[in-house]
Design a protein around this motif. Sequence first.
Motif, PDB file in Angstrom:
ATOM      1  N   SER A 210       0.814  -1.229   0.000  1.00  0.00           N
ATOM      2  CA  SER A 210       0.000   0.000   0.000  1.00  0.00           C
ATOM      3  C   SER A 210       0.843   1.272   0.000  1.00  0.00           C
ATOM      4  CB  SER A 210      -0.953   0.007   1.205  1.00  0.00           C
ATOM      5  OG  SER A 210      -0.238   0.247   2.413  1.00  0.00           O
ATOM      6  N   VAL A 211       2.123   1.184   0.411  1.00  0.00           N
ATOM      7  CA  VAL A 211       2.961   2.384   0.481  1.00  0.00           C
ATOM      8  C   VAL A 211       4.143   2.349  -0.487  1.00  0.00           C
ATOM      9  CG1 VAL A 211       2.349   2.899   2.880  1.00  0.00           C
ATOM     10  CG2 VAL A 211       4.377   1.505   2.400  1.00  0.00           C
ATOM     11  N   SER A 212       4.321   1.233  -1.194  1.00  0.00           N
ATOM     12  CA  SER A 212       5.471   1.110  -2.092  1.00  0.00           C
ATOM     13  C   SER A 212       5.132   0.145  -3.225  1.00  0.00           C
ATOM     14  CB  SER A 212       6.693   0.607  -1.317  1.00  0.00           C
ATOM     15  OG  SER A 212       6.498  -0.731  -0.907  1.00  0.00           O
ATOM     16  N   GLY A 213       6.129  -0.190  -3.982  1.00  0.00           N
ATOM     17  CA  GLY A 213       5.942  -1.118  -5.096  1.00  0.00           C
ATOM     18  C   GLY A 213       6.141  -2.568  -4.708  1.00  0.00           C
ATOM     19  N   PHE A 214       5.962  -2.894  -3.433  1.00  0.00           N
ATOM     20  CA  PHE A 214       6.140  -4.270  -2.977  1.00  0.00           C
ATOM     21  C   PHE A 214       5.105  -5.167  -3.646  1.00  0.00           C
ATOM     22  CE2 PHE A 214       5.784  -7.869  -0.092  1.00  0.00           C
ATOM     23  CZ  PHE A 214       7.113  -8.128   0.190  1.00  0.00           C
ATOM     24  N   PRO A 215       5.542  -6.303  -4.208  1.00  0.00           N
ATOM     25  CA  PRO A 215       4.580  -7.186  -4.905  1.00  0.00           C
ATOM     26  C   PRO A 215       3.709  -7.960  -3.921  1.00  0.00           C
ATOM     27  CG  PRO A 215       6.762  -8.163  -4.922  1.00  0.00           C
ATOM     28  CD  PRO A 215       6.906  -6.797  -4.288  1.00  0.00           C
ATOM     29  N   THR A 216       2.421  -8.004  -4.205  1.00  0.00           N
ATOM     30  CA  THR A 216       1.500  -8.805  -3.392  1.00  0.00           C
ATOM     31  C   THR A 216       1.322 -10.156  -4.059  1.00  0.00           C
ATOM     32  OG1 THR A 216      -0.433  -7.976  -4.571  1.00  0.00           O
ATOM     33  CG2 THR A 216       0.234  -6.758  -2.600  1.00  0.00           C
ATOM     34  N   ALA A 217       0.669 -11.074  -3.352  1.00  0.00           N
ATOM     35  CA  ALA A 217       0.426 -12.409  -3.899  1.00  0.00           C
ATOM     36  C   ALA A 217      -0.414 -12.328  -5.170  1.00  0.00           C
ATOM     37  CB  ALA A 217      -0.272 -13.283  -2.853  1.00  0.00           C
TER      38      ALA A 217
END
Length: 127
Positions: free
Chosen positions: A114-121
């Motif tokens: 929600s705050v960065s480009g971190f990949p979700t499942a």
Amino acid sequence: MGNLGGYQVMTTLAKKVGGPAALAVVTAVSGWAIVRGAEAGLKGGFRAAKKRNAPCSTKGQVFDVVSDGEDGKGLVLRAGDRYRVMECDGEAILIEVLGGTNNPYFTSAQFLASVSGFPTAEKTKAE
């Protein structure tokens, strides 16, 4: 009558199931079912442990924070911050905020996404 107790139990059980041959079959089938059940339980536990210890695909990667956010557990990230993924286990992610003084932090993949480009499942499955 000290040693007759076991014999008496066996004869009573044999009568209830229809004789000694039937008791032998019931004993064999019950033993087989117990062994198969234990085997299935161990295999399931092994699969779960293997899945849980899957490698962290984002380990070591550095992400830029693009919007402010708080995870409700003490982690506050501001736009412009950067963090490195140290380890992950399913939804739990261990991060190091670069330049931070209170490292490391455990947080959720959902918060980081929600705050960065971190990949979700969901993003990973779509790719």
